[in-house]
Design a protein around this motif. Structure first.
Motif, PDB file in Angstrom:
ATOM      1  N   ARG A  94      39.008  20.523  30.834  1.00 40.79           N
ATOM      2  CA  ARG A  94      39.966  21.576  30.497  1.00 40.79           C
ATOM      3  C   ARG A  94      40.324  22.462  31.678  1.00 40.79           C
TER       4      ARG A  94
ATOM      5  N   GLN B 175      33.518  26.570  33.436  1.00 35.36           N
ATOM      6  CA  GLN B 175      34.204  25.716  32.470  1.00 35.36           C
ATOM      7  C   GLN B 175      33.346  24.506  32.107  1.00 35.36           C
TER       8      GLN B 175
ATOM      9  N   ASP C 117      40.954  28.506  28.562  1.00 34.13           N
ATOM     10  CA  ASP C 117      40.079  28.460  27.388  1.00 34.13           C
ATOM     11  C   ASP C 117      38.955  29.486  27.468  1.00 34.13           C
TER      12      ASP C 117
END
Length: 590
Positions: A127, A172, A206
């Motif tokens: 992501r 992440q 995110d």
């Protein structure tokens, strides 16, 4: 010599046993080390066997064991307790003998620290909305290895190589692996917080980011409430210092220290606040882990790898004093010790696609009137300073005030006395160079440490009708000034060195003018790297304006004489200026 490393029952320590045998007979370690320390030529064993101690291996063993005793825990004669941070010490010990046994945990921990090619391969986060460059992928894998090993370290890539991106990839990846059990705390200078927030939003959207910009009293909520559900908490060194207890009460998954040189002073409150934070590991992000002296480096290592050099006095005796007196072997030994915990890459080595950077020294002759004023003050200040320098500690402030006055006089007499004429050959030279630069369609960053001198430059730019933006430490609308330069058409950005030395990306400019040299060339390089960094597609030209036959020429010479320390300890392509010594000061006034 036989070495055995086994898992300890105490946390993440390992037990190291050193055994020396001669013709199958074990030599009592304490007796051997005592004989070596005493300089004995022979050692007589209880069996009547004697053997010569005159061998390079035994001499090296004595040196390493003495160092081990100062740096790590000793359980008994020949028995030590190691952590993976001591991989450099292990590497040298193992070169002297036979590794009889080492636990799998030790072997896996040490191998990757000693050679990044041994790092476990890790896929980049799915992501992450960016493609990591090969060296950034290696940096990410190194950070990921430290994360899983619960080890700290220093990511010391040269400025402009994307340390923030590598750190975001780490966070992440931890989120995607469901390993982030607590938020990550990012501590940075206030001016850099916005950059972190923007890059997180762009490349890792995110991630939930909580930005702390006020104290609890102002925001009306406890820190724990303000960071609920956050993956990343951004705060400044100032706010951390002011609310140290609140930050210490929270368990963090990791602490990332951006521009970590802000906590290089181990007696400062900010350093103490960072040391007391509770986290599985701490990572320093800085292109200049060593700015003033070796204790800067010790400070960062004591935060990120507290088991490596636990005692600052032992570090001073074993490394700082010998290295500062020019002892090459101590320097080499320190380099081997810190290598496993510092990852540094330079632009010239890994970002070969970057356009070249040309640097040029521009001597500027003072006018006759300016020269007379400067020489008169120089004679007076030289006499005063040379009378005080024998007691540098007591008179340091007075001496630095005199040196600063001479530096200002090199720029313009009006900076030290309003009754003096507002003349400056440097401003004249700068305007001439800017006129040509602007006519050819280029844009320029202009740096000075003295806001009073930047004020003179502003007056001339106004008179010449040249558009500019301005930034110093007191600028309140910093983000707007930066945005207007990046998105606007003003060809010049005037920046005070301290305000613009970090946290800025200004690749729209391709010319840099340094108006006055500083003792520490790392500060100048940080300023230059605002434009010579990833994203720059034009060659960068750097001009250092130096007033001829003034203290500025001496400062440049002093810079050059101090460069080798950083290069030898940390790596090439960065610089350091140690604190001014009495001899340095005398040299400035010769």
């Amino acid at each position: 010599m036989s070495l055995t490393v086994g898992d300890s029952r105490t946390g993440d320590w390992f037990d190291l046993d050193v055994t020396v045998t001669v013709d199958g007979e074990e030599v009592p370690f304490l007796a051997l080390f005592s004989a070596l320390s005493a300089g004995d030529e022979f050692l007589l064993l209880d069996s009547g066997t004697w053997f010569s101690l005159d061998s390079p291996e035994l001499t090296q063993l004595k040196t390493l064991v003495a160092e081990a005793r100062a740096m790590v825990e000793e359980d008994g004669p020949g028995q030590f307790r190691l952590r993976p941070e001591h991989a450099g010490l292990w590497e040298e010990l193992s070169a002297l003998g036979v590794v009889a046994e080492q636990s799998a945990a030790w072997q896996s921990a040490v191998a990757a620290l000693l050679d990044v090619d041994e790092l476990p391969a890790v896929d980049p986060p799915e992501r992450l909305r960016a493609e990591l460059r090969p060296y950034q992928q290696t940096g990410f894998e190194w950070l990921r290895f430290l994360w899983r090993s619960r080890l700290g370290g220093i990511l010391a890539d040269e400025m402009g190589l994307g340390k923030t991106m590598q750190a975001l990839a780490l966070i992440q990846s931890a989120v995607e692996a469901d390993e982030l059990e607590a938020p990550v705390l990012v501590v940075a200078p206030t001016s850099v917080i916005g950059t972190w927030a923007a890059e997180a939003a762009a490349f890792a959207p995110d991630l939930n980011v909580a930005i702390i910009t006020e104290t609890g009293a102002r925001r009306g909520a406890h820190l724990g409430e303000a960071i609920q559900d956050a993956h990343i908490v951004l705060t400044s060194y100032t706010l951390l210092r002011l609310e140290a207890d609140d930050y210490r009460d929270i368990a963090w998954s990791t602490v990332l220290l951006d521009e970590a040189q802000f906590v290089k002073n181990h007696s400062s409150k900010a350093y103490q606040a960072v040391r007391k934070l509770r986290a599985r590991h701490k990572i320093a992000l800085t292109g200049t882990p060593l700015e003033n002296n070796l204790m800067d480096l010790w400070s960062l290592l004591s935060i990120t790898a507290p088991g490596l050099f636990p005692d600052p006095r032992a570090f001073t005796e074993a490394y700082r004093k010998p290295i500062e007196s020019g002892e090459a072997t101590a320097l080499e030994r320190l380099h081997r010790r810190i290598r496993p915990l510092i990852l540094r890459r330079t632009k010239s080595a890994v970002a070969t696609e970057l356009p070249e950077k040309q640097e040029q020294l521009v001597p500027v002759e003072l006018s006759s009137q300016h020269r007379r004023i400067y020489d008169r003050h120089l004679a007076r200040e030289r006499q005063k300073v040379l009378g005080l320098v024998s007691d540098l500690h007591q008179n340091r402030i007075t001496i630095l005030r005199s040196l600063t006055m001479l530096r200002q006089l090199s720029l313009s007499p009006a900076l030290v006395d309003a009754s003096y004429p507002v003349v400056s050959a440097k401003v004249d030279a700068l305007i001439e160079m800017l006129a040509e630069t602007i006519a050819e369609g280029h844009r320029a960053l202009v740096f000075s440490q003295f806001t009073s001198f930047l004020a003179l430059v502003k007056q001339r730019l106004d008179a010449e009708g040249i558009g500019y933006q301005y930034l110093d430490g007191r600028t309140r609308d910093r983000a707007r000034r930066i945005s207007e330069f990046r998105g606007g058409t003003d060809p010049v950005f005037l920046i005070s060195l301290k305000a613009g030395g970090f946290g800025l990306t200004l690749t729209e400019a391709d010319y840099v003018f340094i108006l006055d040299p500083w003792w520490n060339p790392a500060a100048e390089n940080q300023a230059i790297d605002r434009t010579h960094r990833i994203g720059q597609d034009k060659p960068v030209n750097v001009y250092r304006l130096v007033a001829a036959d003034t203290i500025e020429e001496k400062v440049m010479a002093l810079q050059e004489s101090k460069r080798h320390l950083f290069d030898a300890v940390v790596g090439r392509a960065a610089n350091v200026a140690a604190p001014l010594t009495a001899d340095d000061i005398r040299g400035l006034l010769d």
